[in-house]
Enzyme design. Structure first.
Site, PDB file in Angstrom:
ATOM      1  N   GLY A 167       0.826  -1.190   0.000  1.00 31.79           N
ATOM      2  CA  GLY A 167       0.000   0.000   0.000  1.00 31.79           C
ATOM      3  C   GLY A 167       0.866   1.247   0.000  1.00 31.79           C
ATOM      4  O   GLY A 167       2.028   1.228   0.421  1.00 31.79           O
ATOM      5  N   CYS A 168       0.308   2.344  -0.481  1.00 32.40           N
ATOM      6  CA  CYS A 168       1.091   3.581  -0.613  1.00 32.40           C
ATOM      7  C   CYS A 168       1.470   4.165   0.745  1.00 32.40           C
ATOM      8  O   CYS A 168       2.635   4.500   0.990  1.00 32.40           O
ATOM      9  CB  CYS A 168       0.327   4.594  -1.459  1.00 32.40           C
ATOM     10  SG  CYS A 168      -1.379   4.892  -0.948  1.00 32.40           S
ATOM     11  N   TYR A 169       0.494   4.304   1.648  1.00 32.39           N
ATOM     12  CA  TYR A 169       0.805   4.795   2.991  1.00 32.39           C
ATOM     13  C   TYR A 169       1.821   3.878   3.667  1.00 32.39           C
ATOM     14  O   TYR A 169       2.789   4.328   4.291  1.00 32.39           O
ATOM     15  CB  TYR A 169      -0.452   4.824   3.852  1.00 32.39           C
ATOM     16  CG  TYR A 169      -1.365   6.005   3.689  1.00 32.39           C
ATOM     17  CD1 TYR A 169      -0.910   7.312   3.890  1.00 32.39           C
ATOM     18  CD2 TYR A 169      -2.707   5.819   3.371  1.00 32.39           C
ATOM     19  CE1 TYR A 169      -1.769   8.385   3.775  1.00 32.39           C
ATOM     20  CE2 TYR A 169      -3.581   6.896   3.257  1.00 32.39           C
ATOM     21  CZ  TYR A 169      -3.107   8.181   3.457  1.00 32.39           C
ATOM     22  OH  TYR A 169      -3.959   9.253   3.342  1.00 32.39           O
TER      23      TYR A 169
END
Length: 370
Positions: free
Chosen positions: A181-183
């Site tokens: 995931g990006c976060y």
């Protein structure tokens, strides 16, 4: 260009081209568009245009569509024919000899399609969260249902978390890579070196305050991504329950009470800035922190470590595949603030997927990304 130069250029292109057959399912989204751009320009894929596919559902177009009509920003200056985006079929992927399939699809669809792709001999890089989490308690946030739970469990056990900086050797031989995931990417990359070397006091807890541009929510419009809501606004969401929390726990080896992650929506198109607050376990200095980060990422071309006090900004990483990490140590020598920035559509999605492709194929990790 002289005949000699043309011959040399032709020979160079022939040497670089791999003939690898790739495909992208879900090319219509933001991450799908970035994948298409990167793959079309990748030096190893020249001469082998990827197969671009829409979704296999009732909303799919009846026939082929021009990629340039779908994403005009990808049109080439040469004016050559545009690649087509066609409705998804397994037969088409098989006929084109697809070796690596990128899935830029909703979690439920990826969970359904990956077993079929693996059974057909394809390697998969999945950009959804369908295969990232191994602990059932963490994975429950996605509410996924498997037609064959036993087969899905076997695939899950073999899935590799696609963070090259942490799992290069496993990614190289994987059939299924679960793109992070990006976060999670921004926070994991900042914290992993310090946690692994025991430099943080985990009993005092970690606070990860992260902010993302609107594209992180995907292309489908929602009331909270509507211009009238997001513009000139800053809002927190997913407190104590964001789906990326499980990735932080599993990849950093933390317990749920050792980190508090709170995401926020920024009124900008793209980019993530994570500000992370922690306590040092010993008497580490700024020099020690910088040395640890630089040593850990010495062979990681997509991570840039800043000197103490040089804090990165979204502007520095937008439209790149870099993750920039900066930090400051408090005057008391105990408090540490880390700032980690990346582009959520690139290092947080499509760029990291191509980075994983490079690792899987034994190519230079940054190839096609700089």
């Amino acid at each position: 260009m002289s005949a000699v130069m043309e011959q040399a250029e032709s020979k160079k292109t022939a040497t670089q081209a791999s003939g690898l057959r790739t495909a992208v399912a879900g090319v219509s989204g933001y991450a799908g568009a970035e994948l298409a751009r990167l793959l079309l320009a990748h030096p190893r894929l020249q001469g082998t245009v990827p197969t671009f596919l829409g979704r296999m559902d009732a909303n799919s177009a009846a026939g082929a569509q021009s990629l340039y009509d779908l994403h005009p920003q990808l049109a080439r200056h040469s004016g050559g024919p545009a690649p087509e985006v066609t409705p998804f079929t397994w037969e088409q992927l098989q006929d084109r000899g697809t070796e690596v399939l990128f899935l830029a699809l909703p979690h439920e669809q990826s969970r359904e399609w990956v077993p079929e792709a693996i059974a057909r001999g394809m390697r998969v890089i999945d950009l959804s969260g369908a295969w990232r989490l191994h602990d059932p308690a963490n994975a429950a946030v996605y509410k996924l249902h498997d037609a064959d739970p036993a087969a899905a469990a076997r695939l899950q056990a073999a899935a590799v978390y696609g963070c090259p900086e942490l799992h290069r050797s496993a990614i190289a031989g994987a059939s299924l890579v679960a793109n992070p995931g990006c976060y999670a990417t921004s926070i994991i990359l900042a914290l992993a070196p310090l946690i692994q070397t025991g430099m943080l006091d985990l009993d005092r807890g970690i606070i990860a305050d992260a902010k993302s541009g609107v594209s992180g929510a995907g292309k489908a419009p929602t009331p909270k991504t509507h211009f009238m809501y997001a513009a000139d606004n800053l809002s927190a969401y997913g407190v104590f329950g964001h789906r990326h929390t499980g990735e932080l726990l599993e990849q950093l080896g933390l317990q749920s009470d050792q980190i508090q992650f709170t995401p926020h929506l920024l009124p900008i198109p793209r980019g993530i800035l994570s500000t992370i607050y922690a306590r040092l376990a010993g008497n580490a200095t700024a020099v020690d922190i910088e040395r640890t980060l630089r040593s850990f990422y010495a062979d990681s071309p997509m991570v840039r470590v800043r000197r103490a006090g040089e804090l990165p900004q979204i502007l520095h990483v937008a439209h790149t595949n870099f993750c920039d990490i900066g930090f400051e140590v408090g005057p008391d020598g105990k408090r540490l603030v880390l700032v980690s920035c990346l582009d959520n559509l690139l290092k947080g999605a499509a760029g990291q997927a191509v980075q994983n492709l490079n690792v899987m194929c034994g190519w230079n990790e940054s190839e096609g990304l700089l």
